[in-house]
Design an enzyme around this catalytic site. Structure first.
Site, PDB file in Angstrom:
ATOM      1  CD  GLU A  58      -1.941  -2.313   1.362  1.00 51.70           C
ATOM      2  OE1 GLU A  58      -2.884  -3.110   1.209  1.00 51.70           O
ATOM      3  OE2 GLU A  58      -0.808  -2.660   1.774  1.00 51.70           O
ATOM      4  NE  ARG A 167     -16.448 -10.005   3.971  1.00 51.08           N
ATOM      5  CZ  ARG A 167     -15.940 -10.991   4.703  1.00 51.08           C
ATOM      6  NH1 ARG A 167     -15.486 -10.732   5.912  1.00 51.08           N
ATOM      7  NH2 ARG A 167     -15.882 -12.210   4.227  1.00 51.08           N
TER       8      ARG A 167
END
Length: 313
Positions: A58, A167
């Site tokens: 990342e 999610r």
């Protein structure tokens, strides 16, 4: 009664990027080996030459995005919120925030609704982290409609933007002709006179459900959807607090540094008001189904109803 349609905002994120791809040819998407989970794989399929998989890195992805933005691109970096905002904080602060670059951050799988992945992946601190970066816009959409609109608005806005997605599938509550998304402007969903419930993300639907139950008890609750945590719609919050005299905030995030803290900052300076903050009370999450965790931590309609009723009483 027909069942309410539910869509995960991470799905909305991926679909919105594809929809915007044709309108913004300089839009590029970067992933940290999670295109399937973040749902940006659909953008990769539609625009393979504008998608970069940076691997499980990342921080490196953030540096690449920063560089691309200086070349006229509009890059989105995508990963789980725990990594996009947590692991990545220093890079976001120094490589994107400090030079105020036009990079957008899509943090998916935020909050306790990550479910069985457990506390290590349930990021309840991302809004607090991103709020502290000067010039960073922070958006927490409540449903599919709002998430799609937020992605487009982020692209159209110059400067860094953090978008928080979940999610689990959540109810679609903004599917109406008069819905309008504007960065920094909250949405008054229900007028009331006894208490104001200010909610974001998944708790917006819960707040509306709680308001119905409160009405049955003779308590009139005003419900406000604050999708933009920064900049905050202070005018709307102050006006509502003046009217009701009591404010409750609800968020799928720590009560430290998130929506509740932003509202308290606003009211303490402009309209001192009693406030109760509903959210993660200085605790880590745990493994379990999304529904079970939402119920356990009092973020469902019944949980918010019970706490608001006690607060008002």
């Amino acid at each position: 009664m027909s069942e309410v349609k539910k869509i995960a905002t991470r799905e909305s994120y991926g679909n919105a990027l594809v929809e915007c791809g044709a309108d913004f040819p300089n839009l590029v998407v970067l992933d940290a080996d999670l295109a399937g989970a973040t749902k940006t794989g659909v953008f990769k399929k539609a625009y393979p030459d504008r998608h970069i998989d940076c691997g499980i890195a990342e921080c490196n992805m953030t540096g690449i995005a920063a560089g691309l933005s200086t070349c006229g691109k509009i890059p989105f970096i995508s990963s789980f919120a725990m990594f996009a905002a947590g692991r990545n904080f220093e890079q976001v602060r120094n490589s994107i925030g400090y030079p105020h670059l036009n990079v957008k951050i899509g943090g998916t799988h935020a909050g306790i609704t990550v479910g069985e992945d457990g506390a290590t992946h349930q990021c309840n601190e991302d809004v607090a982290l991103m709020r502290t970066i000067p010039g960073m816009t922070v958006i927490v959409p409540a449903d599919d409609v709002e998430a799609r609109a937020a992605v487009r608005a982020a692209i159209e806005k110059e400067g860094p933007v953090y978008l928080r997605f979940g999610r689990a599938a959540v109810p679609v509550i903004n599917d109406r002709p008069d819905y309008k998304f504007e960065i920094g402007k909250g949405v008054l969903l229900k007028e009331g006179s006894d208490v104001t419930i200010v909610a974001s993300g998944i708790t917006v639907a819960s707040a509306l459900e709680a308001a119905e139950m409160l009405a049955a008890d003779g308590i009139s609750a005003e419900v406000i959807n604050i999708h933009t945590i920064k900049p905050l719609d202070k005018e709307l919050i102050i006006a509502s607090a003046k009217k009701t005299g009591k404010v409750v905030t609800a968020e799928e995030h720590s009560v430290i540094g998130g929506l509740g803290s932003a509202v308290c900052d606003c009211l303490s300076e402009n309209q001192p008001t009693r406030v109760m903050k509903i959210g993660m009370q200085d605790v880590f999450g745990e493994s379990g189904t999304a529904a079970a965790l939402v119920e356990k931590y009092g973020l469902d309609g019944k949980g918010i109803y019970a706490k608001v009723k006690e607060f008002v009483s």
